[in-house]
Write an enzyme that holds these catalytic residues in place. Structure first.
Site, PDB file in Angstrom:
ATOM      1  N   THR A 100       9.007   4.039   8.140  1.00 32.76           N
ATOM      2  CA  THR A 100       8.462   3.886   6.790  1.00 32.76           C
ATOM      3  C   THR A 100       8.977   4.930   5.817  1.00 32.76           C
ATOM      4  O   THR A 100       9.270   6.070   6.220  1.00 32.76           O
ATOM      5  CB  THR A 100       6.921   3.998   6.855  1.00 32.76           C
ATOM      6  OG1 THR A 100       6.422   4.105   5.522  1.00 32.76           O
ATOM      7  CG2 THR A 100       6.462   5.214   7.618  1.00 32.76           C
TER       8      THR A 100
ATOM      9  N   TYR B  72      -0.559   8.554   8.375  1.00 34.08           N
ATOM     10  CA  TYR B  72       0.257   7.363   8.675  1.00 34.08           C
ATOM     11  C   TYR B  72       1.734   7.736   8.735  1.00 34.08           C
ATOM     12  O   TYR B  72       2.433   7.438   9.717  1.00 34.08           O
ATOM     13  CB  TYR B  72       0.020   6.301   7.592  1.00 34.08           C
ATOM     14  CG  TYR B  72       1.042   5.190   7.625  1.00 34.08           C
ATOM     15  CD1 TYR B  72       1.031   4.251   8.652  1.00 34.08           C
ATOM     16  CD2 TYR B  72       2.028   5.092   6.640  1.00 34.08           C
ATOM     17  CE1 TYR B  72       1.985   3.254   8.700  1.00 34.08           C
ATOM     18  CE2 TYR B  72       2.972   4.091   6.686  1.00 34.08           C
ATOM     19  CZ  TYR B  72       2.955   3.174   7.714  1.00 34.08           C
ATOM     20  OH  TYR B  72       3.906   2.191   7.768  1.00 34.08           O
TER      21      TYR B  72
HETATM   22  C1  UD1 Z   1       3.369   0.513   1.599  1.00 38.52           C
HETATM   23  C2  UD1 Z   1       3.149   0.236   3.059  1.00 38.52           C
HETATM   24  C3  UD1 Z   1       3.448   1.431   3.865  1.00 38.52           C
HETATM   25  C4  UD1 Z   1       4.814   1.966   3.515  1.00 38.52           C
HETATM   26  C5  UD1 Z   1       4.950   2.202   2.028  1.00 38.52           C
HETATM   27  C6  UD1 Z   1       6.372   2.623   1.703  1.00 38.52           C
HETATM   28  C7  UD1 Z   1       1.429  -1.448   3.320  1.00 38.52           C
HETATM   29  C8  UD1 Z   1      -0.002  -1.735   3.604  1.00 38.52           C
HETATM   30  N1  UD1 Z   1       1.773  -0.169   3.300  1.00 38.52           N
HETATM   31  O1  UD1 Z   1       2.405   1.471   1.211  1.00 38.52           O
HETATM   32  O2  UD1 Z   1       3.399   1.067   5.219  1.00 38.52           O
HETATM   33  O3  UD1 Z   1       4.982   3.188   4.153  1.00 38.52           O
HETATM   34  O4  UD1 Z   1       4.664   0.988   1.371  1.00 38.52           O
HETATM   35  O5  UD1 Z   1       6.607   2.704   0.337  1.00 38.52           O
HETATM   36  O6  UD1 Z   1       2.248  -2.309   3.102  1.00 38.52           O
HETATM   37  N2  UD1 Z   1      -2.174  -0.428  -5.556  1.00 38.52           N
HETATM   38  C9  UD1 Z   1      -3.090  -0.632  -6.557  1.00 38.52           C
HETATM   39  N3  UD1 Z   1      -4.111  -1.522  -6.335  1.00 38.52           N
HETATM   40  C10 UD1 Z   1      -4.252  -2.212  -5.158  1.00 38.52           C
HETATM   41  C11 UD1 Z   1      -3.296  -1.998  -4.133  1.00 38.52           C
HETATM   42  C12 UD1 Z   1      -2.274  -1.094  -4.360  1.00 38.52           C
HETATM   43  O7  UD1 Z   1      -3.008  -0.009  -7.628  1.00 38.52           O
HETATM   44  O8  UD1 Z   1      -5.203  -2.986  -5.013  1.00 38.52           O
HETATM   45  C13 UD1 Z   1      -1.070   0.512  -5.773  1.00 38.52           C
HETATM   46  C14 UD1 Z   1      -1.045   1.658  -4.786  1.00 38.52           C
HETATM   47  O9  UD1 Z   1      -1.812   2.737  -5.252  1.00 38.52           O
HETATM   48  C15 UD1 Z   1       0.445   1.965  -4.730  1.00 38.52           C
HETATM   49  C16 UD1 Z   1       1.115   0.606  -4.949  1.00 38.52           C
HETATM   50  O10 UD1 Z   1       0.128  -0.210  -5.570  1.00 38.52           O
HETATM   51  O11 UD1 Z   1       0.790   2.810  -5.788  1.00 38.52           O
HETATM   52  C17 UD1 Z   1       1.551  -0.058  -3.659  1.00 38.52           C
HETATM   53  O12 UD1 Z   1       0.453   0.000  -2.756  1.00 38.52           O
HETATM   54  P1  UD1 Z   1       0.436  -0.788  -1.372  1.00 38.52           P
HETATM   55  O13 UD1 Z   1       0.874  -2.179  -1.584  1.00 38.52           O
HETATM   56  O14 UD1 Z   1      -0.888  -0.540  -0.750  1.00 38.52           O
HETATM   57  O15 UD1 Z   1       1.587  -0.077  -0.536  1.00 38.52           O
HETATM   58  P2  UD1 Z   1       1.850   1.490  -0.259  1.00 38.52           P
HETATM   59  O16 UD1 Z   1       0.615   2.276  -0.180  1.00 38.52           O
HETATM   60  O17 UD1 Z   1       2.926   1.938  -1.220  1.00 38.52           O
END
Ligand code: UD1
Length: 333
Positions: A117, A143
């Site tokens: 990752t 993680y």
């Molecule tokens: C994801 C991966 C992780 C990887 C990383 C690498 C998943 C679950 N995790 O993490 O394994 O190491 O990419 O870049 O796929 N967000 C919101 N609202 C939401 C959900 C997310 O604002 O409801 C934001 C988060 O704060 C983040 C971005 O969207 O800034 C992406 O979040 P998310 O899709 O959860 O992935 P990562 O945490 O980046």
């Protein structure tokens, strides 16, 4: 001879299984079905329900199916959960991977591909250009650390036992099989694009944007969203490279282009044609501001050429899959 896919009933693992199946390869899956579903994979692919930390089970599967390569996806992936339960993450991701690697070494498998990752980089100091593999490795979440420790076990096992491995560092994996055969199917998944699509389709009440005070142009986090079909294609190529004699390697997987959370929300509104609400809430634990991949190493070693590098296409395939889940009645936790 077959390929063992651990976590093959999960989101990325099921796409990998379809990719290998389409290429006429024999696949066997070990999955504990904690977040995966056996209906996501092609009929006829053996799914052994069990744990990758169960050394006797893994040894038997490797023997019975003459496993020559392992593609290891099984693990926990939610960054904030790892902050709350680090020991759970070290057990599931690191301790069980150690057991699987030992099984692979003992069975003399020819290649081992590991799902790593971008979280191993932590909060990189310089984000004005895409991240290369040479950056220092300073994860800011358990993680990321749990995955980095597995990379290090592989590195040392390559030296000590000659294990051929590739550790692929994923950036943000999204989208679904364009043929509509599988997709992200965990109703409570936390991925931004999945959650936004669920809100657009009325499956979740609201979308929360975690923080708009990051040092980025619009204040929200920037990520490099890679279509899952391109990601699994990279695994197939990495496997070929190792089987053709390439040395063990570590490589980033992403497109080299970042989108902010607000840009992703706009894309989901555009593609779904639903102007859903998104409220700004405080930052979430463990989120680096910007993560964008330099994938030149992957391209030069494997010849990888992405086919789905288009945010709207990523959103559309994911949205189509959400609709399929609703039709199948698999949309609720
Ligand atoms: C994801 C991966 C992780 C990887 C990383 C690498 C998943 C679950 N995790 O993490 O394994 O190491 O990419 O870049 O796929 N967000 C919101 N609202 C939401 C959900 C997310 O604002 O409801 C934001 C988060 O704060 C983040 C971005 O969207 O800034 C992406 O979040 P998310 O899709 O959860 O992935 P990562 O945490 O980046």
């Amino acid at each position: 001879m077959s390929i063992l896919v651990t976590g093959g009933c999960g989101y990325i693992g099921s796409h990998m299984t379809w990719n290998l199946h389409d290429a006429g390869k024999d696949v066997v899956i070990i999955d504990n079905l904690s977040t995966g579903f056996s209906w996501l994979v092609p009929d006829g692919v053996p799914v052994i329900e069990g744990d990758i930390g169960d050394a006797d089970l893994v040894a038997k599967v490797m023997r019975d199916h003459k496993v020559e390569a392992v593609i290891h996806f099984a693990g926990s992936i939610v960054v904030p959960d790892s902050v709350k339960d680090p020991l759970g993450y070290y057990f599931n991701n690191t301790v069980k991977s150690r057991s699987l690697i030992e099984n692979a070494v003992k069975a003399g498998v020819k290649a081992f591909i590991f799902s790593s990752t971008a979280a191993v980089y932590g909060n990189p100091a310089e984000t004005d250009k895409p991240l290369t593999e040479e950056l220092s490795l300073e994860p800011i979440s358990p993680y990321g650390t749990s995955k980095l420790m597995t990379e290090l076990m592989l590195r040392d096992s390559a030296v000590a036992y000659g294990l051929k491995y590739a550790a692929l560092r994923y950036f943000n994996v999204a989208g679904a099989d364009p043929a509509g055969r599988t997709g992200q199917s965990t109703p409570t998944a936390t991925h931004l694009i999945k959650v936004a699509n669920q809100v657009a389709l009325g499956q979740r009440d609201a979308l929360a944007i975690f923080g708009n005070d990051y040092p980025t142009p619009d204040g929200t986090c920037i990520r490099d969203y890679i279509h899952v079909s391109d990601l699994v294609a990279a695994h197939a190529l990495a496997l070929d490279a190792l089987l053709n004699g390439h040395e063990p390697f570590v490589a980033n997987c992403g497109y080299g282009k970042g989108y902010s959370v607000l840009e992703v929300v706009e894309a989901v509104r555009r593609v779904s044609d639903v102007n859903f609400e998104a409220a700004i809430v405080p930052r979430r634990d463990g989120d680096p501001a910007t993560l964008v991949a330099d994938s030149s190493r992957l391209r030069s070693i494997t010849g990888w050429l992405p086919q789905h590098d288009d945010l709207d296409l990523i959103v559309r395939t994911a949205l189509d899959w959400e609709r399929t889940l609703i039709e199948k009645g698999h949309n609720r936790a």
